[in-house]
Scaffold this active site. Structure first.
Site, PDB file in Angstrom:
ATOM      1  N   CYS A 152       0.802  -1.320   0.101  1.00 46.47           N
ATOM      2  CA  CYS A 152       0.162   0.020  -0.484  1.00 46.47           C
ATOM      3  C   CYS A 152       1.139   1.522   0.375  1.00 46.47           C
ATOM      4  O   CYS A 152       0.100   2.175  -0.841  1.00 46.47           O
ATOM      5  CB  CYS A 152      -0.571   0.023   1.708  1.00 46.47           C
ATOM      6  SG  CYS A 152      -0.667  -0.415   2.809  1.00 46.47           S
ATOM      7  N   HIS A 245      -2.697   6.684   5.207  1.00 53.99           N
ATOM      8  CA  HIS A 245      -1.538   6.735   5.351  1.00 53.99           C
ATOM      9  C   HIS A 245      -0.755   7.763   4.194  1.00 53.99           C
ATOM     10  O   HIS A 245      -1.079   8.656   2.835  1.00 53.99           O
ATOM     11  CB  HIS A 245      -0.625   5.443   4.069  1.00 53.99           C
ATOM     12  CG  HIS A 245      -0.777   4.293   4.950  1.00 53.99           C
ATOM     13  ND1 HIS A 245      -1.636   3.443   5.385  1.00 53.99           N
ATOM     14  CD2 HIS A 245      -0.384   3.320   3.767  1.00 53.99           C
ATOM     15  CE1 HIS A 245      -1.630   2.229   5.748  1.00 53.99           C
ATOM     16  NE2 HIS A 245      -0.722   1.391   5.083  1.00 53.99           N
TER      17      HIS A 245
HETATM   18  P1  NAP Z   1      -7.012  -9.448   7.340  1.00 52.66           P
HETATM   19  O1  NAP Z   1      -8.661  -8.424   7.774  1.00 52.66           O
HETATM   20  O2  NAP Z   1      -6.588 -10.314   8.243  1.00 52.66           O
HETATM   21  O3  NAP Z   1      -8.215 -10.546   6.584  1.00 52.66           O
HETATM   22  C1  NAP Z   1      -7.819 -11.110   6.221  1.00 52.66           C
HETATM   23  C2  NAP Z   1      -9.104 -12.887   5.126  1.00 52.66           C
HETATM   24  O4  NAP Z   1      -8.126 -14.202   4.930  1.00 52.66           O
HETATM   25  C3  NAP Z   1      -9.761 -12.841   5.925  1.00 52.66           C
HETATM   26  O5  NAP Z   1     -11.267 -13.175   4.805  1.00 52.66           O
HETATM   27  C4  NAP Z   1      -9.485 -14.354   6.937  1.00 52.66           C
HETATM   28  O6  NAP Z   1     -11.380 -14.737   6.982  1.00 52.66           O
HETATM   29  C5  NAP Z   1      -8.866 -14.762   5.502  1.00 52.66           C
HETATM   30  N1  NAP Z   1      -8.472 -15.698   5.967  1.00 52.66           N
HETATM   31  C6  NAP Z   1      -6.832 -15.387   6.722  1.00 52.66           C
HETATM   32  N2  NAP Z   1      -6.932 -16.840   7.331  1.00 52.66           N
HETATM   33  C7  NAP Z   1      -7.166 -18.249   6.151  1.00 52.66           C
HETATM   34  C8  NAP Z   1      -7.219 -19.264   6.083  1.00 52.66           C
HETATM   35  N3  NAP Z   1      -6.145 -19.721   6.238  1.00 52.66           N
HETATM   36  N4  NAP Z   1      -7.803 -19.543   4.557  1.00 52.66           N
HETATM   37  C9  NAP Z   1      -8.344 -18.827   4.134  1.00 52.66           C
HETATM   38  N5  NAP Z   1      -8.656 -17.684   4.797  1.00 52.66           N
HETATM   39  C10 NAP Z   1      -8.284 -17.301   5.725  1.00 52.66           C
HETATM   40  O7  NAP Z   1      -6.206  -8.798   6.195  1.00 52.66           O
HETATM   41  P2  NAP Z   1      -6.400  -7.892   5.310  1.00 52.66           P
HETATM   42  O8  NAP Z   1      -5.673  -6.619   6.046  1.00 52.66           O
HETATM   43  O9  NAP Z   1      -8.092  -8.004   4.201  1.00 52.66           O
HETATM   44  O10 NAP Z   1      -5.121  -7.978   4.116  1.00 52.66           O
HETATM   45  C11 NAP Z   1      -4.826  -9.424   3.606  1.00 52.66           C
HETATM   46  C12 NAP Z   1      -4.163  -8.843   2.657  1.00 52.66           C
HETATM   47  O11 NAP Z   1      -3.839  -8.092   1.895  1.00 52.66           O
HETATM   48  C13 NAP Z   1      -2.900  -9.642   3.159  1.00 52.66           C
HETATM   49  O12 NAP Z   1      -1.855 -10.271   2.436  1.00 52.66           O
HETATM   50  C14 NAP Z   1      -1.760  -8.532   3.204  1.00 52.66           C
HETATM   51  O13 NAP Z   1      -0.862  -8.339   3.869  1.00 52.66           O
HETATM   52  C15 NAP Z   1      -2.853  -7.224   2.187  1.00 52.66           C
HETATM   53  N6  NAP Z   1      -2.324  -5.778   1.546  1.00 52.66           N
HETATM   54  C16 NAP Z   1      -3.591  -5.404   2.836  1.00 52.66           C
HETATM   55  C17 NAP Z   1      -3.472  -3.829   2.887  1.00 52.66           C
HETATM   56  C18 NAP Z   1      -4.329  -3.073   3.563  1.00 52.66           C
HETATM   57  O14 NAP Z   1      -4.099  -1.852   4.041  1.00 52.66           O
HETATM   58  N7  NAP Z   1      -4.963  -3.328   4.531  1.00 52.66           N
HETATM   59  C19 NAP Z   1      -2.950  -2.826   1.216  1.00 52.66           C
HETATM   60  C20 NAP Z   1      -1.952  -4.067   0.474  1.00 52.66           C
HETATM   61  C21 NAP Z   1      -2.206  -5.096   0.745  1.00 52.66           C
HETATM   62  P3  NAP Z   1     -11.595 -15.346   8.092  1.00 52.66           P
HETATM   63  O15 NAP Z   1     -12.580 -14.126   8.404  1.00 52.66           O
HETATM   64  O16 NAP Z   1     -12.474 -16.656   8.553  1.00 52.66           O
HETATM   65  O17 NAP Z   1     -10.717 -15.106   9.215  1.00 52.66           O
END
Ligand code: NAP
Length: 353
Positions: A152, A245
């Protein structure tokens, strides 16, 4: 691809980025949500029951009754073409290659970004890197593919650097970030750690900015990328802001550069997504503000539906004569995540499929 709606799915649909995907895809003219996946704890539940919704807009009616499936290729319908991935890195590393055997995967996760045959793309910056899709499919024998967007804070920074890098000789860049809590995911930073506080460390973030920026501004030659030829050092910090950010950027040039020229290059910057009039492409990827107190996350993160980066305080450094400094704000879960993947998919649908 024809004129019909393209069926899409979201992997990791219950998380912070997953929710943004749903919000941005809800009214999309070409993409229609047909599958939502998450972990086994959510699988089998209605999306509304499985999700702690955190966005200001309410959850779209169209997704409330979709039954969340397990994140396995056999559990996703064959009609789906694009899958947007917002899975944790460790899960993405295992499942995204399995999905890519037959689906087109546009991923936010960092798991596959460093693979040589996987394009890491910002459509305004290096759309030509999508040529790697052919190589990837041949190398791996996949009918589908994986395309990734950068981290990001890198996306926001690189969008502002592209018009500068194309016109002036940069020697060095220092960047200091103040990053929102949504960037760490729903369970990422406990409120007791961040309210009335600042955390001066975000795991792997500095390394990602330092390597991804040089890669994105580099030149593709076959399967190899020759990185951009300047040095970049980042210091990353988590602050008690929900979304958006902020980054303070310090650039050292080869010679003295006029501030107005830098501002003009940034504010007139347009690229392929603007030429193709892609649905999610902002008219101006970079907005330059003149007010001394801008940009601010609460006021500027939603510029052009969260897809533009806002820059302010572009000024000469009073100490180092060849330096320019400025401040930027970008929406981390829109331009920095879900919106970035959707723009990649729009470009691919228009130019490649
Ligand atoms: P998050 O809020 O923790 O969400 C994670 C998602 O993945 C939830 O839907 C969760 O489902 C699912 N999940 C977790 N463990 C799993 C498993 N073993 N098998 C299948 N699904 C699983 O994370 P996030 O912030 O959305 O980030 C997601 C990705 O995007 C990460 O790789 C992060 O580095 C990247 N990213 C994030 C941002 C940001 O600003 N947040 C920016 C760029 C990139 P449950 O609800 O069932 O646990």
């Amino acid at each position: 691809m024809g004129d019909k709606m393209i069926k899409v799915g979201v992997l990791g649909a219950t998380g912070m980025v997953g929710q943004r995907f749903i919000q941005l895809l809800d009214k999309h003219p070409d993409f229609e949500i047909a599958a939502l996946t998450a972990s086994s704890k959510s699988a089998g539940k209605r999306y509304e029951d499985a999700t702690t919704w955190y966005l200001d807009d309410s959850m779209p009616e169209s997704v409330k009754n979709i039954i969340v499936s397990d994140t396995k290729p056999d559990d996703v319908s064959n009609d789906v073409e694009f899958l947007f991935s917002s899975l944790p890195t460790e899960t993405a590393a295992i499942v995204e290659p399995k999905f890519a055997e037959s689906y087109y995967v546009a991923s936010n996760a960092s798991a596959m970004r460093a693979e040589k045959d996987v394009p890491l793309v910002i459509p305004e910056v290096n759309p030509e890197f999508l040529d790697l899709i052919d190589i990837q499919q041949k190398n791996r024998g996949w009918d589908g593919f994986i395309v990734t967007n950068p981290n990001c804070s890198t996306i926001a920074l690189t969008l502002t650097l592209k018009p500068i890098y194309d016109n002036f000789k940069i020697n060095k860049i220092y960047v200091s970030t103040m990053q929102a809590v949504s960037g760490a995911g729903y369970n990422g930073v406990p409120s007791m750690a961040i309210v009335d506080n600042l955390v001066p460390y975000i795991g792997d973030e500095e390394e990602k900015i330092e390597s991804e920026t040089l890669h994105l501004l580099g030149t593709l030659n076959g399967i190899d990328v020759k990185e951009a030829n300047f040095k970049l050092s980042a210091s990353c910090h988590r602050v008690g802001i929900v979304d958006g950010h902020t980054e303070a950027v310090f650039i050292e040039f080869d010679e003295t550069i006029d501030v107005d020229e830098i501002k003009n290059k940034m504010s007139s910057f347009k690229s392929i997504p603007q030429e193709l009039n892609l649905y999610s492409a902002p008219k101006n990827p970079v907005i330059v503000k003149e007010e001394d107190n801008r940009p601010q996350p609460r006021m500027d993160r939603n510029a052009n539906n969260g897809m533009s980066v806002t820059v302010g305080r572009v000024r000469k450094d009073p100490i180092f004569e060849n330096n320019i400094k400025y401040v930027l704000v970008g929406h981390n879960t829109i331009r920095g995540a879900a919106g970035a993947s959707i723009l990649n998919a729009e470009l691919i649908s228009k130019k490649i499929l």
